[in-house]
Design a protein around this motif. Structure first.
Motif, short mmCIF file in Angstrom:
data_model
loop_
_atom_site.label_atom_id
_atom_site.label_comp_id
_atom_site.label_asym_id
_atom_site.label_seq_id
_atom_site.Cartn_x
_atom_site.Cartn_y
_atom_site.Cartn_z
N VAL A 111 -2.09 -1.15 3.67
CA VAL A 111 -2.90 -1.50 2.49
C VAL A 111 -3.93 -2.56 2.87
O VAL A 111 -5.09 -2.48 2.46
N ASP A 112 -3.50 -3.55 3.66
CA ASP A 112 -4.45 -4.58 4.11
C ASP A 112 -5.59 -3.97 4.93
O ASP A 112 -6.76 -4.33 4.76
N GLN A 113 -5.25 -3.02 5.78
CA GLN A 113 -6.29 -2.34 6.58
C GLN A 113 -7.23 -1.55 5.68
O GLN A 113 -8.45 -1.55 5.87
N ALA A 156 -10.26 -3.69 -4.66
CA ALA A 156 -9.97 -4.23 -3.32
C ALA A 156 -10.52 -5.64 -3.17
O ALA A 156 -9.90 -6.49 -2.53
N ILE A 159 -7.91 -2.12 2.52
CA ILE A 159 -8.75 -3.06 1.77
C ILE A 159 -9.90 -3.56 2.62
O ILE A 159 -11.04 -3.65 2.17
N LYS A 160 -9.62 -3.87 3.89
CA LYS A 160 -10.68 -4.30 4.80
C LYS A 160 -11.74 -3.22 4.95
O LYS A 160 -12.94 -3.51 4.96
N GLY A 216 2.51 -2.61 3.49
CA GLY A 216 1.67 -3.82 3.41
C GLY A 216 0.56 -3.87 4.43
O GLY A 216 -0.59 -4.16 4.11
N TYR A 217 0.89 -3.58 5.69
CA TYR A 217 -0.12 -3.63 6.76
C TYR A 217 -1.20 -2.58 6.53
O TYR A 217 -2.38 -2.86 6.66
N GLY A 231 -8.22 -8.42 -4.26
CA GLY A 231 -7.00 -8.68 -3.48
C GLY A 231 -6.05 -7.51 -3.47
O GLY A 231 -6.20 -6.54 -4.22
N SER A 232 -5.07 -7.63 -2.61
CA SER A 232 -4.14 -6.51 -2.43
C SER A 232 -3.28 -6.25 -3.67
O SER A 232 -3.00 -5.11 -4.00
N LYS A 233 -2.89 -7.30 -4.37
CA LYS A 233 -2.08 -7.11 -5.58
C LYS A 233 -2.86 -6.31 -6.63
O LYS A 233 -2.33 -5.38 -7.23
N SER A 289 -2.87 2.05 10.80
CA SER A 289 -4.33 1.98 10.80
C SER A 289 -4.94 3.37 10.60
O SER A 289 -5.90 3.53 9.85
#
Length: 153
Positions: free
Chosen positions: A143-145, A111, A147-148, A140-141, A114-116, A86
């Protein structure tokens, strides 16, 4: 026994087997599954890459750098690895904002797809670009954070 009786008996036996198999399969599909081992939020290699990127390391506070160092030396718990991921995502977000308007807008646009799409966008940057290095090291985690953070502004 005549032929008709044998056919009816065979059909009944096949139906019973099919129902028994279907019932077992349905039970197996609805039975609770054991929890799978989750991949670490940030690996030690990713943490070392983040610390080796000066533009990112400078965005981390002293506590965040200690947490990322703990992950890099394999001395962090899963919770600390998530916290480090994070923190790295926040640092990458600050780095993207520093790049300026067009760059930031294109990052947000990717973003939102999507993540891809976002990872592809980052992969299209020059190989030495700090944002590309950051995204490749986030995992992965992280990148998701990131993007959010980008979508929420």
């Amino acid at each position: 026994m005549n032929r008709h009786t044998i056919r009816v008996a065979t059909a009944t036996a096949i139906a019973a087997i099919a129902i028994g198999t279907a019932g077992t399969a349905a039970h197996a599909a609805t039975a609770p599954q054991p929890l799978a081992q989750t991949a670490p939020a940030l690996t030690s290699g990713q943490a070392r890459t983040l610390l080796a990127t000066p533009e990112l390391a400078s965005q981390l506070s002293a506590d965040e750098q200690r947490t990322v160092n703990a992950v890099a030396s394999n001395k962090a718990s899963q919770v600390e690895a998530r916290s480090a991921a994070s923190s790295a995502a926040k640092a990458a977000f600050a780095l993207i904002k520093k790049q300026g308007g067009k760059f930031y807008d294109s990052a947000v646009s990717a973003a939102k797809k999507g993540s891809k799409s976002f990872v592809k966008w980052a992969g299209d940057l020059k190989w030495y670009h700090p944002v590309r290095l950051a995204v490749s090291a986030l995992g992965g985690y992280g990148v998701d954070q990131l993007i959010k953070l980008l979508i929420s502004g």
